[in-house]
Design an enzyme around this catalytic site. Structure first.
Site, PDB file in Angstrom:
ATOM      1  N   ARG A  17      -8.154  17.074  48.439  1.00  0.00           N
ATOM      2  CA  ARG A  17      -8.975  17.857  47.511  1.00  0.00           C
ATOM      3  C   ARG A  17      -8.207  18.892  46.711  1.00  0.00           C
ATOM      4  O   ARG A  17      -8.427  19.063  45.522  1.00  0.00           O
ATOM      5  CB  ARG A  17     -10.121  18.586  48.245  1.00  0.00           C
ATOM      6  CG  ARG A  17     -11.374  17.776  48.351  1.00  0.00           C
ATOM      7  CD  ARG A  17     -12.056  18.081  49.648  1.00  0.00           C
ATOM      8  NE  ARG A  17     -11.182  17.693  50.727  1.00  0.00           N
ATOM      9  CZ  ARG A  17     -11.242  16.508  51.336  1.00  0.00           C
ATOM     10  NH1 ARG A  17     -12.171  15.669  51.027  1.00  0.00           N
ATOM     11  NH2 ARG A  17     -10.386  16.184  52.296  1.00  0.00           N
TER      12      ARG A  17
ATOM     13  N   LYS B 156      17.226  14.546  49.917  1.00  0.00           N
ATOM     14  CA  LYS B 156      18.693  14.621  49.826  1.00  0.00           C
ATOM     15  C   LYS B 156      19.193  15.961  50.352  1.00  0.00           C
ATOM     16  O   LYS B 156      20.369  16.278  50.247  1.00  0.00           O
ATOM     17  CB  LYS B 156      19.133  14.472  48.372  1.00  0.00           C
ATOM     18  CG  LYS B 156      18.793  13.154  47.733  1.00  0.00           C
ATOM     19  CD  LYS B 156      19.341  13.153  46.302  1.00  0.00           C
ATOM     20  CE  LYS B 156      18.897  11.946  45.517  1.00  0.00           C
ATOM     21  NZ  LYS B 156      19.162  12.117  44.073  1.00  0.00           N
TER      22      LYS B 156
ATOM     23  N   ARG C 230       2.130  24.052  48.260  1.00  0.00           N
ATOM     24  CA  ARG C 230       1.591  24.007  49.644  1.00  0.00           C
ATOM     25  C   ARG C 230       2.775  23.749  50.559  1.00  0.00           C
ATOM     26  O   ARG C 230       3.588  22.858  50.308  1.00  0.00           O
ATOM     27  CB  ARG C 230       0.558  22.896  49.793  1.00  0.00           C
ATOM     28  CG  ARG C 230       0.206  22.637  51.252  1.00  0.00           C
ATOM     29  CD  ARG C 230      -0.933  21.693  51.446  1.00  0.00           C
ATOM     30  NE  ARG C 230      -2.210  22.271  51.037  1.00  0.00           N
ATOM     31  CZ  ARG C 230      -3.387  21.688  51.215  1.00  0.00           C
ATOM     32  NH1 ARG C 230      -3.459  20.507  51.795  1.00  0.00           N
ATOM     33  NH2 ARG C 230      -4.498  22.275  50.828  1.00  0.00           N
TER      34      ARG C 230
ATOM     35  N   HIS D  51      -5.261  30.357  52.172  1.00  0.00           N
ATOM     36  CA  HIS D  51      -5.568  29.309  51.188  1.00  0.00           C
ATOM     37  C   HIS D  51      -6.553  29.954  50.212  1.00  0.00           C
ATOM     38  O   HIS D  51      -7.759  29.684  50.241  1.00  0.00           O
ATOM     39  CB  HIS D  51      -6.177  28.109  51.925  1.00  0.00           C
ATOM     40  CG  HIS D  51      -6.288  26.856  51.116  1.00  0.00           C
ATOM     41  ND1 HIS D  51      -6.145  26.820  49.741  1.00  0.00           N
ATOM     42  CD2 HIS D  51      -6.538  25.570  51.495  1.00  0.00           C
ATOM     43  CE1 HIS D  51      -6.307  25.578  49.328  1.00  0.00           C
ATOM     44  NE2 HIS D  51      -6.540  24.810  50.377  1.00  0.00           N
TER      45      HIS D  51
HETATM   46  C1  NCD Z   1      -7.841  22.694  54.309  1.00  0.00           C
HETATM   47  C2  NCD Z   1      -6.382  23.102  54.362  1.00  0.00           C
HETATM   48  O1  NCD Z   1      -5.500  22.364  53.906  1.00  0.00           O
HETATM   49  O2  NCD Z   1      -6.165  24.193  54.843  1.00  0.00           O
HETATM   50  N1  NCD Z   1      -8.112  21.659  53.418  1.00  0.00           N
HETATM   51  C3  NCD Z   1      -8.368  21.948  52.109  1.00  0.00           C
HETATM   52  O3  NCD Z   1      -7.518  22.397  51.381  1.00  0.00           O
HETATM   53  N2  NCD Z   1      -9.627  21.776  51.669  1.00  0.00           N
HETATM   54  C4  NCD Z   1      -8.496  22.533  55.616  1.00  0.00           C
HETATM   55  C5  NCD Z   1      -7.898  21.635  56.656  1.00  0.00           C
HETATM   56  O4  NCD Z   1      -6.861  20.985  56.451  1.00  0.00           O
HETATM   57  O5  NCD Z   1      -8.499  21.557  57.718  1.00  0.00           O
END
Ligand code: NCD
Length: 312
Positions: free
Chosen positions: A59, A88, A109, A137
């Site tokens: 998502r 690499k 991320r 997040h």
């Molecule tokens: C979450 C995350 O990556 O922290 N997912 C997301 O971005 N909607 C929740 C999860 O991985 O459980």
């Protein structure tokens, strides 16, 4: 219209934003949906979102890409580190630097806490934290509280339960920090070994009314206006035997729904594993897919506000 305080900002921690910023963003999110597609498609024309995901994503990455496309921009990036020069031996710093050379805003991320803050030191373009370890997040929390606001028409005065993996779930921390700007009652429900990390929320404990529970009791269910369900973060467990002990502990299903307020809103950042039964997906209480779709609109509004002083 209120002043755009998102312009050219890094979105690393939700702690850097307050309720005024949230209402500004919600307003832009509502307005962007009313724009004609031609007008909307002009906003980010010629601009590029660059990204790198060192962890899986469905998502976050796709909603950002879809949001960027909907405002006329393009996206490029690395969603699979196995196919990049990271294999690499290229460093995180050089990877972020390179992406920032080719784009106007950078989404990252990474499994380490602090990774997004570090990316800001390397990138000369605004950085968006798409998930940093078990720390934060922030854009997930923005869309979570937008969803609550759209459904309940308010945030103040609500009783909000947060259940599941409160120790490793980064969405939980961003959500609690975001909610600390409002007058809400927060009920934290988790097994003892997945309790919230007190040291990560010590600065807001006096600001917000919070209660810890191990059981999702009938009495508690009766109070909740919203329940935010989270996945047990298997990949962050140092010991998988511990995971096996608590996996499948709480499942939100018809039985739980029957004991809840009739208008309880069920949210989940997704992905779910077994913590919400698909049998309740078609009930009006199940908001998680609507929440995911609001994610695209909110992220389009956020990107517009980061990229332009006057988003449109
Ligand atoms: C979450 C995350 O990556 O922290 N997912 C997301 O971005 N909607 C929740 C999860 O991985 O459980």
């Amino acid at each position: 219209m209120a002043k755009n305080k998102f312009f050219n900002r890094n979105v690393v921690s939700i702690r850097d934003f307050n309720s005024e910023d949230f209402s500004y963003l919600f307003d832009i999110t509502d307005k962007i949906q009313t724009l004609k597609s031609k007008e909307r498609g002009e906003i980010a024309k010629g601009l590029i979102l660059g990204y790198v995901f060192y962890e899986y994503s469905t998502r976050t990455r796709l909603s950002f890409e879809s949001a960027m496309a909907s405002i006329g921009g393009r996206s490029l990036g690395i969603s699979d580190v196995d196919s990049s020069s990271i294999m690499k031996g290229e460093s995180y710093a050089d990877t972020v630097k390179t992406i920032s050379l080719y784009s106007d805003v950078v989404l990252v991320r990474h499994p380490s806490d602090g990774s997004s803050r570090y990316a800001c030191e390397i990138s000369d373009k605004p950085v968006i934290n798409g998930g940093s370890g078990s720390e934060e997040h922030p854009t997930q929390a923005m869309l979570d509280i937008y969803t609550i606001f759209k459904e309940k028409k308010k945030i103040d005065g609500l009783s909000i339960g947060i259940i599941g993996d409160l120790k490793y779930g980064r969405t939980v921390y961003s959500l609690i920090y975001a909610l600390s700007n409002f007058k809400v009652n927060i009920h934290l429900i988790s097994p003892e070994i997945l309790k919230i990390r007190d040291e990560s929320i010590y600065d807001i404990t006096n600001k917000v009314d919070m209660h810890n529970h191990v059981e999702l009791s009938d009495e508690l269910l009766n109070k909740l206006d919203v329940i935010y369900v989270t996945r047990i973060q298997r990949e962050r467990f140092p010991d998988l035997q511990e995971y096996n002990k608590i996996q499948g502990l709480y499942t939100i299903d018809e039985k739980i729904l029957a004991k809840s307020k009739s208008d309880i809103s069920i949210l989940h950042p997704l992905p779910r594993v077994d913590e919400i039964s698909p049998s309740i997906d078609s009930t009006p209480n199940a908001l998680y897919f609507k929440q995911a779709s609001y994610g695209k609109e909110l992220r389009a509004a956020l990107l517009s506000s980061l990229l332009h002083e006057e988003p449109f």
